[in-house]
Scaffold this active site. Sequence first.
Site, short mmCIF file in Angstrom:
data_model
loop_
_atom_site.label_atom_id
_atom_site.label_comp_id
_atom_site.label_asym_id
_atom_site.label_seq_id
_atom_site.Cartn_x
_atom_site.Cartn_y
_atom_site.Cartn_z
N SER A 148 7.46 41.27 44.01
CA SER A 148 8.54 41.70 43.13
C SER A 148 8.33 43.17 42.84
CB SER A 148 8.49 40.92 41.81
OG SER A 148 9.33 41.53 40.84
N TYR A 161 3.91 37.79 34.47
CA TYR A 161 4.61 37.85 35.76
C TYR A 161 4.18 39.10 36.53
CZ TYR A 161 8.69 37.70 38.95
OH TYR A 161 9.51 37.65 40.05
P1 NAI Z 1 14.62 30.32 41.99
O1 NAI Z 1 14.21 29.82 40.68
O2 NAI Z 1 15.99 30.00 42.50
O3 NAI Z 1 13.59 29.87 43.11
C1 NAI Z 1 12.21 29.61 42.88
C2 NAI Z 1 11.84 28.35 43.61
O4 NAI Z 1 10.43 28.11 43.49
C3 NAI Z 1 12.58 27.14 43.03
O5 NAI Z 1 13.11 26.38 44.10
C4 NAI Z 1 11.45 26.38 42.34
O6 NAI Z 1 11.68 25.00 42.27
C5 NAI Z 1 10.27 26.73 43.21
N1 NAI Z 1 8.98 26.47 42.57
C6 NAI Z 1 8.57 26.84 41.32
N2 NAI Z 1 7.34 26.36 41.09
C7 NAI Z 1 6.95 25.69 42.21
C8 NAI Z 1 5.78 24.97 42.58
N3 NAI Z 1 4.74 24.81 41.74
N4 NAI Z 1 5.73 24.42 43.82
C9 NAI Z 1 6.76 24.54 44.68
N5 NAI Z 1 7.91 25.18 44.37
C10 NAI Z 1 8.00 25.75 43.14
O7 NAI Z 1 14.43 31.89 41.95
P2 NAI Z 1 14.43 33.00 43.09
O8 NAI Z 1 14.99 34.21 42.45
O9 NAI Z 1 15.03 32.51 44.35
O10 NAI Z 1 12.87 33.25 43.28
C11 NAI Z 1 12.20 33.21 44.53
C12 NAI Z 1 11.05 34.20 44.52
O11 NAI Z 1 11.57 35.50 44.44
C13 NAI Z 1 10.08 34.03 43.33
O12 NAI Z 1 8.77 34.20 43.78
C14 NAI Z 1 10.50 35.17 42.42
O13 NAI Z 1 9.45 35.57 41.59
C15 NAI Z 1 10.88 36.22 43.44
N6 NAI Z 1 11.72 37.30 42.93
C16 NAI Z 1 13.02 37.06 42.55
C17 NAI Z 1 13.80 38.11 42.10
C18 NAI Z 1 15.23 37.93 41.70
O14 NAI Z 1 15.83 38.90 41.22
N7 NAI Z 1 15.81 36.76 41.88
C19 NAI Z 1 13.26 39.46 41.98
C20 NAI Z 1 11.92 39.60 42.44
C21 NAI Z 1 11.18 38.55 42.89
#
Ligand code: NAI
Length: 258
Positions: A148, A161
């Site tokens: 990130s 985070y």
């Molecule tokens: P999201 O919440 O839609 O996706 C995150 C996914 O990780 C979800 O499917 C969730 O169920 C899964 N997850 C959480 N804990 C878990 C575990 N213990 N085991 C397996 N799966 C687990 O959010 P998003 O935005 O798609 O996030 C994806 C990645 O991108 C994350 O690492 C987030 O930190 C990163 N990110 C997102 C940004 C954004 O603006 N959306 C910006 C920078 C980084």
Amino acid sequence: MSAFDSFALNGKVVLVTGASSGIGAHLARVAARAGARVVLAARRVERLAEVQRDIEFENGEALSVALDVTDRASVEAAFDAAEARFGVVDVVLNNAGIGNGQRVLEISEEDWRAMLSTNLDGVWRVAQVAAQRLSTAKRPGSIVNIASILGLRVGTGYSHYCAAKAGVVQLTKSLALELARYNIRVNGIAPGYFKTEMNDAYFDSEKGQAYIRDIVPMRRLGNLQELEGPFLLLASDAGAFMTGSVLAVDGGHLVGSL
Ligand code: NAI
């Protein structure tokens, strides 16, 4: 041969953690379109049905597996299931993460541990299991970690985070160094803000809209499509000489004026 052939993932097995929503669900579909057989991994397998259906509708191949990145046995079992169906996993998108904001004075021991356990330990665990299996099989591979911009700069209310994501940046470089001799590449993507389940309420709010308008040089959120090129570059042979890189994909957020 077209200039874009090296970006293809034909014949590769790609495992995506947190594939049920947001960035993971989107890039899992992209990997399938690029020719990969895709292992969709999430804690709740039933939430993967829609992504799997979409991939199969486009004549791709996908397998849905249960995976909790905080649990070693669960990670090993997911890789076992992937291997039984498709063979050794060639590419990992280490995407699973949590992202709730909390002020530093309010973070409990449990909150801190949960953040580090998922966002840093989980990335390490999945990468290690993937690398162990690739090196045993004497196969090349590519690991793409989702960090990130908060791993490179800081933001109010995200100390846990930011610490975890900064850890992902350093872990990416350390793994790249140690695994290069096995022809396993490890790179990262540092997304700026993309609207997903993790943050949609905030970016729909007046405050969120003002933040984007005033702080992000491009004055907008990213579209998930804008992560496709960076992901395919790092995952495929197009990035064959890249390892230890962390690509910012952020509309210029990191170069915002001080
Ligand atoms: P999201 O919440 O839609 O996706 C995150 C996914 O990780 C979800 O499917 C969730 O169920 C899964 N997850 C959480 N804990 C878990 C575990 N213990 N085991 C397996 N799966 C687990 O959010 P998003 O935005 O798609 O996030 C994806 C990645 O991108 C994350 O690492 C987030 O930190 C990163 N990110 C997102 C940004 C954004 O603006 N959306 C910006 C920078 C980084």
